[in-house]
Write a protein that holds these residues in place. Structure first.
Motif, short mmCIF file in Angstrom:
data_model
loop_
_atom_site.label_atom_id
_atom_site.label_comp_id
_atom_site.label_asym_id
_atom_site.label_seq_id
_atom_site.Cartn_x
_atom_site.Cartn_y
_atom_site.Cartn_z
N PHE A 14 0.85 -1.19 0.00
CA PHE A 14 0.00 0.00 0.00
C PHE A 14 0.88 1.24 0.00
O PHE A 14 1.97 1.23 0.59
CB PHE A 14 -0.89 0.05 1.25
CG PHE A 14 -1.93 -1.03 1.29
CD1 PHE A 14 -3.17 -0.83 0.70
CD2 PHE A 14 -1.66 -2.23 1.91
CE1 PHE A 14 -4.12 -1.82 0.73
CE2 PHE A 14 -2.61 -3.23 1.94
CZ PHE A 14 -3.85 -3.04 1.35
N ARG A 15 0.40 2.29 -0.63
CA ARG A 15 1.10 3.58 -0.59
C ARG A 15 0.11 4.65 -0.14
O ARG A 15 -0.98 4.78 -0.70
CB ARG A 15 1.66 3.93 -1.96
CG ARG A 15 2.48 5.21 -1.94
CD ARG A 15 3.17 5.47 -3.25
NE ARG A 15 3.87 6.74 -3.21
CZ ARG A 15 4.26 7.39 -4.29
NH1 ARG A 15 4.02 6.89 -5.49
NH2 ARG A 15 4.88 8.54 -4.16
N LEU B 208 -2.83 -9.39 10.38
CA LEU B 208 -1.97 -9.94 9.34
C LEU B 208 -0.52 -9.54 9.64
O LEU B 208 -0.27 -8.42 10.11
CB LEU B 208 -2.36 -9.39 7.97
CG LEU B 208 -3.72 -9.81 7.46
CD1 LEU B 208 -4.09 -9.01 6.22
CD2 LEU B 208 -3.75 -11.29 7.16
N PRO B 209 0.43 -10.42 9.37
CA PRO B 209 1.83 -10.06 9.59
C PRO B 209 2.27 -8.93 8.65
O PRO B 209 1.91 -8.91 7.47
CB PRO B 209 2.59 -11.34 9.25
CG PRO B 209 1.58 -12.44 9.39
CD PRO B 209 0.26 -11.83 9.00
N LYS B 210 3.02 -8.02 9.19
CA LYS B 210 3.56 -6.92 8.40
C LYS B 210 4.80 -7.41 7.67
O LYS B 210 5.57 -8.22 8.20
CB LYS B 210 3.92 -5.75 9.32
CG LYS B 210 4.31 -4.52 8.57
CD LYS B 210 4.38 -3.31 9.46
CE LYS B 210 4.58 -2.09 8.58
NZ LYS B 210 4.45 -0.86 9.30
N ILE B 211 4.99 -6.92 6.47
CA ILE B 211 6.18 -7.22 5.68
C ILE B 211 6.97 -5.93 5.59
O ILE B 211 6.43 -4.88 5.20
CB ILE B 211 5.80 -7.75 4.29
CG1 ILE B 211 5.09 -9.10 4.46
CG2 ILE B 211 7.02 -7.86 3.40
CD1 ILE B 211 4.54 -9.68 3.20
N GLY C 48 3.66 7.15 3.39
CA GLY C 48 4.71 6.26 2.92
C GLY C 48 4.15 4.96 2.36
O GLY C 48 3.00 4.90 1.92
N VAL C 49 4.98 3.91 2.41
CA VAL C 49 4.57 2.60 1.90
C VAL C 49 4.61 1.58 3.04
O VAL C 49 5.38 1.71 3.98
CB VAL C 49 5.48 2.12 0.74
CG1 VAL C 49 5.35 3.02 -0.46
CG2 VAL C 49 6.93 2.01 1.18
N PHE C 50 3.72 0.59 2.96
CA PHE C 50 3.70 -0.50 3.92
C PHE C 50 3.10 -1.72 3.24
O PHE C 50 2.43 -1.60 2.22
CB PHE C 50 2.94 -0.13 5.21
CG PHE C 50 1.54 0.36 4.98
CD1 PHE C 50 0.47 -0.52 5.04
CD2 PHE C 50 1.28 1.71 4.73
CE1 PHE C 50 -0.84 -0.07 4.83
CE2 PHE C 50 -0.01 2.17 4.53
CZ PHE C 50 -1.07 1.28 4.58
N ALA C 51 3.36 -2.89 3.81
CA ALA C 51 2.89 -4.14 3.19
C ALA C 51 2.51 -5.15 4.26
O ALA C 51 3.03 -5.12 5.38
CB ALA C 51 3.98 -4.71 2.28
N ASP D 81 -8.10 -4.11 9.03
CA ASP D 81 -8.00 -2.67 8.79
C ASP D 81 -6.59 -2.35 8.29
O ASP D 81 -5.62 -2.38 9.06
CB ASP D 81 -8.29 -1.92 10.08
CG ASP D 81 -8.28 -0.41 9.93
OD1 ASP D 81 -7.80 0.10 8.89
OD2 ASP D 81 -8.74 0.27 10.86
N VAL D 82 -6.46 -2.00 7.01
CA VAL D 82 -5.14 -1.77 6.43
C VAL D 82 -4.48 -0.50 6.97
O VAL D 82 -3.27 -0.37 6.91
CB VAL D 82 -5.19 -1.73 4.89
CG1 VAL D 82 -5.65 -3.05 4.33
CG2 VAL D 82 -6.04 -0.60 4.37
N ASN D 83 -5.26 0.43 7.48
CA ASN D 83 -4.70 1.67 8.01
C ASN D 83 -4.42 1.61 9.51
O ASN D 83 -4.04 2.62 10.10
CB ASN D 83 -5.62 2.84 7.68
CG ASN D 83 -5.69 3.09 6.19
OD1 ASN D 83 -4.65 3.17 5.53
ND2 ASN D 83 -6.88 3.18 5.65
N ASN D 84 -4.61 0.45 10.11
CA ASN D 84 -4.39 0.29 11.54
C ASN D 84 -3.63 -1.01 11.82
O ASN D 84 -4.08 -1.85 12.60
CB ASN D 84 -5.73 0.32 12.28
CG ASN D 84 -5.56 0.33 13.78
OD1 ASN D 84 -4.54 0.76 14.31
ND2 ASN D 84 -6.57 -0.17 14.48
#
Length: 126
Positions: free
Chosen positions: A56-57, A111-114, A61-64, A95-98
């Motif tokens: 995600f961007r 979900l595990p963060k990458i 920033g970016v996160f996965a 929740d992708v933003n949390n």
């Protein structure tokens, strides 16, 4: 019995190669260019361990995250309307933003963060 275990591990590894397109990306290799993932966008990719993941961007920033549901291992999909990741098997939502926190369903954990970073104009897994 040892031969059966070795064969089982080999078959699983070979199956994963076919499932992910024949190769597993290496850490530090580009996942995407920043131009490919505009702010507010996302892109699925294969993580360095061969598992399905999503990038995600945002303005920050970016996160996965891993796309493997923490309930029973189904592959979650991005729901643009709900701004969440949803599991088609048993209804878990994240929740992708949390921090990919569980917001619905039977999933026991986020979900595990990458770990990803921007290097030059590329997003890479670190």
């Amino acid at each position: 019995l040892g031969t059966v275990a070795v064969f089982s591990i080999a078959a699983t590894s070979i199956g994963r190669l076919f499932q992910t397109g024949g190769s597993t990306p290496e850490m530090g290799k580009p996942i995407a260019t920043l131009a490919e993932v505009p702010v507010g966008g996302q892109k699925t990719f294969t993580a360095a361990d061969g598992s399905p993941a999503i990038l995600f961007r945002t303005n920050a920033g970016v996160f996965a995250y891993s796309r493997i549901c923490t309930h029973q291992g189904c592959i979650v999909n991005y729901d643009a309307l709900g701004h969440s990741l949803a599991c088609p098997c048993h209804g878990a939502r994240y929740d992708v933003n949390n921090g990919a926190a569980v917001t619905a369903g039977p999933a026991p954990a986020p979900l595990p963060k990458i770990q990803v970073s921007v290097q030059g104009g590329n997003v890479v897994q670190i």
